[in-house]
Design a protein around this motif. Structure first.
Motif, PDB file in Angstrom:
ATOM      1  N   LEU A 417       0.724  -0.692   0.218  1.00  0.00           N
ATOM      2  CA  LEU A 417      -0.037   0.353   0.033  1.00  0.00           C
ATOM      3  C   LEU A 417       0.863   1.180   0.027  1.00  0.00           C
ATOM      4  O   LEU A 417       0.940   2.057  -0.554  1.00  0.00           O
ATOM      5  N   ILE A 418       2.490   1.201   1.005  1.00  0.00           N
ATOM      6  CA  ILE A 418       2.758   2.480   1.458  1.00  0.00           C
ATOM      7  C   ILE A 418       3.544   2.560  -0.464  1.00  0.00           C
ATOM      8  O   ILE A 418       3.825   3.392  -0.770  1.00  0.00           O
ATOM      9  N   SER A 419       3.380   1.936  -1.069  1.00  0.00           N
ATOM     10  CA  SER A 419       4.527   1.530  -2.207  1.00  0.00           C
ATOM     11  C   SER A 419       3.776   2.398  -3.366  1.00  0.00           C
ATOM     12  O   SER A 419       3.907   3.314  -4.251  1.00  0.00           O
ATOM     13  N   ALA A 420       2.913   2.051  -3.104  1.00  0.00           N
ATOM     14  CA  ALA A 420       1.739   1.984  -4.247  1.00  0.00           C
ATOM     15  C   ALA A 420       1.142   3.703  -4.345  1.00  0.00           C
ATOM     16  O   ALA A 420       1.149   5.056  -5.315  1.00  0.00           O
ATOM     17  N   ILE A 421       1.263   4.165  -2.698  1.00  0.00           N
ATOM     18  CA  ILE A 421       0.738   5.882  -3.121  1.00  0.00           C
ATOM     19  C   ILE A 421       2.136   6.735  -3.235  1.00  0.00           C
ATOM     20  O   ILE A 421       2.547   7.517  -3.508  1.00  0.00           O
ATOM     21  N   GLY A 422       3.300   5.798  -2.730  1.00  0.00           N
ATOM     22  CA  GLY A 422       4.491   6.305  -3.209  1.00  0.00           C
ATOM     23  C   GLY A 422       4.601   6.268  -4.844  1.00  0.00           C
ATOM     24  O   GLY A 422       5.671   7.416  -5.186  1.00  0.00           O
ATOM     25  N   ILE A 423       4.607   5.719  -5.538  1.00  0.00           N
ATOM     26  CA  ILE A 423       4.278   6.234  -7.365  1.00  0.00           C
ATOM     27  C   ILE A 423       3.709   7.615  -7.234  1.00  0.00           C
ATOM     28  O   ILE A 423       4.134   8.211  -7.979  1.00  0.00           O
ATOM     29  N   VAL A 424       2.115   7.522  -6.624  1.00  0.00           N
ATOM     30  CA  VAL A 424       1.391   8.810  -7.267  1.00  0.00           C
ATOM     31  C   VAL A 424       2.808  10.019  -6.617  1.00  0.00           C
ATOM     32  O   VAL A 424       2.640  11.161  -7.171  1.00  0.00           O
ATOM     33  N   CYS A 425       3.121   9.778  -5.587  1.00  0.00           N
ATOM     34  CA  CYS A 425       3.984  11.254  -5.083  1.00  0.00           C
ATOM     35  C   CYS A 425       4.969  11.095  -5.586  1.00  0.00           C
ATOM     36  O   CYS A 425       5.174  12.701  -5.383  1.00  0.00           O
ATOM     37  N   THR A 426       6.028   9.954  -5.999  1.00  0.00           N
ATOM     38  CA  THR A 426       6.615  10.272  -6.632  1.00  0.00           C
ATOM     39  C   THR A 426       6.707  10.676  -8.133  1.00  0.00           C
ATOM     40  O   THR A 426       7.639  12.541  -8.417  1.00  0.00           O
ATOM     41  N   ALA A 427       5.445  11.014  -8.370  1.00  0.00           N
ATOM     42  CA  ALA A 427       5.597  11.383 -10.001  1.00  0.00           C
ATOM     43  C   ALA A 427       5.178  13.103 -10.245  1.00  0.00           C
ATOM     44  O   ALA A 427       5.405  14.309 -10.485  1.00  0.00           O
ATOM     45  N   HIS A 428       4.188  13.377  -8.653  1.00  0.00           N
ATOM     46  CA  HIS A 428       4.067  14.503  -8.232  1.00  0.00           C
ATOM     47  C   HIS A 428       5.388  15.728  -7.809  1.00  0.00           C
ATOM     48  O   HIS A 428       5.036  16.664  -8.319  1.00  0.00           O
ATOM     49  N   LEU A 429       6.245  14.642  -7.193  1.00  0.00           N
ATOM     50  CA  LEU A 429       7.650  15.713  -6.168  1.00  0.00           C
ATOM     51  C   LEU A 429       8.479  16.284  -7.866  1.00  0.00           C
ATOM     52  O   LEU A 429       8.902  16.978  -7.862  1.00  0.00           O
ATOM     53  N   HIS A 430       7.932  14.939  -8.728  1.00  0.00           N
ATOM     54  CA  HIS A 430       9.060  15.508  -9.595  1.00  0.00           C
ATOM     55  C   HIS A 430       8.446  16.984 -10.793  1.00  0.00           C
ATOM     56  O   HIS A 430       9.007  17.401 -11.020  1.00  0.00           O
ATOM     57  N   ARG A 431       6.840  16.846 -10.605  1.00  0.00           N
ATOM     58  CA  ARG A 431       6.507  17.632 -11.416  1.00  0.00           C
ATOM     59  C   ARG A 431       6.988  19.407 -10.577  1.00  0.00           C
ATOM     60  O   ARG A 431       7.150  20.256 -10.735  1.00  0.00           O
ATOM     61  N   ILE A 432       7.084  18.598  -9.382  1.00  0.00           N
ATOM     62  CA  ILE A 432       7.352  20.080  -8.634  1.00  0.00           C
ATOM     63  C   ILE A 432       8.944  20.656  -8.573  1.00  0.00           C
ATOM     64  O   ILE A 432       8.820  21.818  -8.789  1.00  0.00           O
ATOM     65  N   GLY A 433       9.494  19.607  -8.432  1.00  0.00           N
ATOM     66  CA  GLY A 433      10.953  19.735  -8.389  1.00  0.00           C
ATOM     67  C   GLY A 433      11.155  20.596 -10.521  1.00  0.00           C
ATOM     68  O   GLY A 433      12.268  21.136 -10.814  1.00  0.00           O
ATOM     69  N   THR A 434      10.662  20.019 -11.166  1.00  0.00           N
ATOM     70  CA  THR A 434      11.003  20.803 -13.163  1.00  0.00           C
ATOM     71  C   THR A 434      10.252  21.969 -12.621  1.00  0.00           C
ATOM     72  O   THR A 434      10.947  23.087 -13.451  1.00  0.00           O
ATOM     73  N   ALA A 435       9.553  22.258 -12.485  1.00  0.00           N
ATOM     74  CA  ALA A 435       8.568  23.928 -12.268  1.00  0.00           C
ATOM     75  C   ALA A 435       9.437  24.504 -11.081  1.00  0.00           C
ATOM     76  O   ALA A 435       9.390  26.304 -12.012  1.00  0.00           O
ATOM     77  N   GLN A 436      10.284  23.830 -10.234  1.00  0.00           N
ATOM     78  CA  GLN A 436      11.216  24.936  -9.638  1.00  0.00           C
ATOM     79  C   GLN A 436      12.253  25.604 -11.035  1.00  0.00           C
ATOM     80  O   GLN A 436      13.030  26.504 -10.828  1.00  0.00           O
ATOM     81  N   ALA A 437      12.824  24.537 -11.477  1.00  0.00           N
ATOM     82  CA  ALA A 437      14.111  24.567 -12.347  1.00  0.00           C
ATOM     83  C   ALA A 437      13.614  25.602 -13.271  1.00  0.00           C
ATOM     84  O   ALA A 437      14.314  25.971 -13.708  1.00  0.00           O
ATOM     85  N   SER A 438      12.234  25.022 -14.146  1.00  0.00           N
ATOM     86  CA  SER A 438      11.692  26.082 -15.255  1.00  0.00           C
ATOM     87  C   SER A 438      11.245  27.732 -14.908  1.00  0.00           C
ATOM     88  O   SER A 438      12.131  28.403 -15.647  1.00  0.00           O
ATOM     89  N   ASP A 439      11.830  28.005 -13.311  1.00  0.00           N
ATOM     90  CA  ASP A 439      10.914  29.455 -13.098  1.00  0.00           C
ATOM     91  C   ASP A 439      12.397  30.251 -12.121  1.00  0.00           C
ATOM     92  O   ASP A 439      12.623  31.211 -11.822  1.00  0.00           O
ATOM     93  N   GLY A 440      13.366  29.179 -12.941  1.00  0.00           N
ATOM     94  CA  GLY A 440      14.614  29.175 -12.025  1.00  0.00           C
ATOM     95  C   GLY A 440      14.966  30.371 -11.172  1.00  0.00           C
ATOM     96  O   GLY A 440      15.839  30.695  -9.690  1.00  0.00           O
TER      97      GLY A 440
END
Length: 455
Positions: A417-440
């Motif tokens: 169960l916690i691994s399944a939740i981790g998949i969703v959160c890892t994908a979202h964390l990646h999007r946050i990091g990408t937004a951080q980088a694109s905004d400088g």
């Protein structure tokens, strides 16, 4: 507030030296931490608690001493995150190393319950709390000193060196206990279990030599320069800013890290306790299997992190989490067969897929926070996760096993169960990091090439 382009290592600054320093320190700190985890599983229930208690209560109490260390880890993250974000990464790494080593050495000298009664577990808990504060500040600093010194596009690979400390520490710790176990059960329970704790003093000296010579992170230098220019580069209270502006990132980071922390203890400490206590399997056989698994983790983590720099860290982490879901039930199921081959095979398979989490997840988390609060942000994510999932996982597993008459499946399902939740959160964390980088807004090495093409 961060520079729009990430600073690159200055002339004469070696990213490999920073990576080795991160590896050396985290190896020693995790050696101390896993030594406690191993002893809690097979020694402390007999040494520090009344012999007239039931096996369940003694085992639960032993894991409770293990869990209390996690309670203060967020506090350690706040304290050392504050120092690391305002003063620098290097100083915190020296302090945490000394604290952890001193506490571990003292554990090796503690009197037993038979000698001093209830004072024995009390002293054990006090030293465990010191360990918790120290390790709370260690991980964030080690990851940052490696990632922030990394060449452009190689954050996952260099960040994995800090993560490798977990593998090296587990290997040294499990190996030390396996070695002392060769002297026989009576000798091991009498004084042999103390040797791994006392040996940490030598390792701490080695770690200090490496870390004292370490240069400060170039990102921290950029933060200080901006502070001098604008009087705003260094935040007075990093923890306040993190909770005000980035609390969602902290929460997502906690859930993304859950399998790498709580799941790890389920397939090591709890597996060891369940195998020896409930199934009466050989301690040496299980310890040797865990030692082999630690060797495998050590070998494959850098390679998987190298791969992450090329295909995207989030993809490698998600693949690892999917592997944990597939292997969770078989990992415990094979224990009932008693087959050394099958048990070791599943230990190796599980550690292989979990190795995909350790190195890459560090670089993903780092990119989610601005440089001037990054130490505090990643430390809170990691340490809150450890407090909830790491500290409580073995306790919950022991309780579930007792409540279901010795069955392993509730713990395995929880891991899935916690691994399944981790998949969703890892994908979202990646999007946050990408937004951080694109905004400088990131001072870390530039996002991996794969990120720009797959976002």
């Amino acid at each position: 507030m961060s520079p729009s382009s990430p600073p690159q290592p200055a002339a004469g600054r070696s990213p490999y030296r920073a990576a080795v320093a991160a590896l050396a320190g985290t190896s020693i700190e995790w050696y101390d931490f896993y030594a406690f985890a191993t002893a809690a599983a097979i020694v402390f229930n007999d040494v520090f608690f009344p012999p007239d208690m039931s096996l369940y209560l003694r085992t639960f109490s032993a894991f409770a001493t293990f869990a209390v260390g996690f309670l203060l880890r967020p506090l350690g993250g706040i304290i050392f995150g504050h120092i690391g974000d305002r003063v620098g990464r290097k100083k915190t790494l020296v302090i945490t190393l000394v604290m952890m080593g001193a506490a571990s050495f003292a554990i090796g000298l503690l009197p037993t319950y038979a000698q001093v009664g209830a004072l024995a577990p009390i002293l054990l808990i006090v030293l465990r709390l010191v360990q918790g504060i120290a390790i709370g500040g260690e991980w964030g600093g080690a990851v940052l000193i490696a990632v922030e010194n990394a060449p452009r596009g190689r954050a996952a690979f260099f960040g994995s060196f800090a993560q490798l400390g977990s593998s090296v520490g587990a290997l040294l710790s499990t190996g030390a206990f396996s070695l002392m176990n060769l002297f026989g059960h009576d000798t091991f329970m009498s004084w042999g279990w103390r040797v791994p704790f006392l040996a940490s003093a030598v390792l701490v000296i080695v770690g200090l030599v490496v870390r004292v010579k370490l240069e400060e992170s170039p990102v921290m230098g950029e933060v200080r320069k901006e502070h001098q220019a604008t009087d705003g580069g260094v935040t007075k209270l990093p923890v306040v800013e993190v909770f005000q502006r980035a609390w969602r990132t902290v929460l997502i980071g906690v859930l993304a890290l859950a399998t790498a922390t709580g799941g790890y203890y389920l397939v090591t400490s709890f597996l060891l306790s369940y195998g020896t206590g409930d199934l009466h399997l050989s301690e040496s056989m299980l310890l040797n299997g865990l030692t082999l698994a630690a060797f495998l983790e050590l070998a494959v983590t850098p390679w998987l992190s190298w791969l992450a720099d090329r295909v995207g860290s989030h993809k490698v982490v998600i693949a690892g989490l999917a592997g944990v879901i597939v292997l969770a039930l078989p990992q415990f199921m094979v224990l009932g067969t008693g087959s050394v081959f099958l048990i070791w095979l599943m230990m190796l398979a599980m550690r292989l897929v979990m190795s995909a989490l350790y190195g890459p997840i560090a670089s993903i988390l780092v990119e989610g926070f601005a440089p001037h609060v990054r130490y505090t942000g990643i430390s809170l994510s990691y340490q809150i996760c450890n407090m909830i999932f790491g500290g409580l996982a073995p306790l919950a597993a022991v309780s579930l096993t007792a409540a279901t008459g010795g069955h392993y499946w509730p713990s395995a399902v929880a891991l899935m169960l916690i691994s399944a939740i981790g998949i969703v959160c890892t994908a979202h964390l990646h999007r946050i990091g990408t937004a951080q980088a694109s905004d400088g807004r990131t001072g870390s090495p530039a996002p991996q090439k794969a990120v720009s093409t797959t976002s």
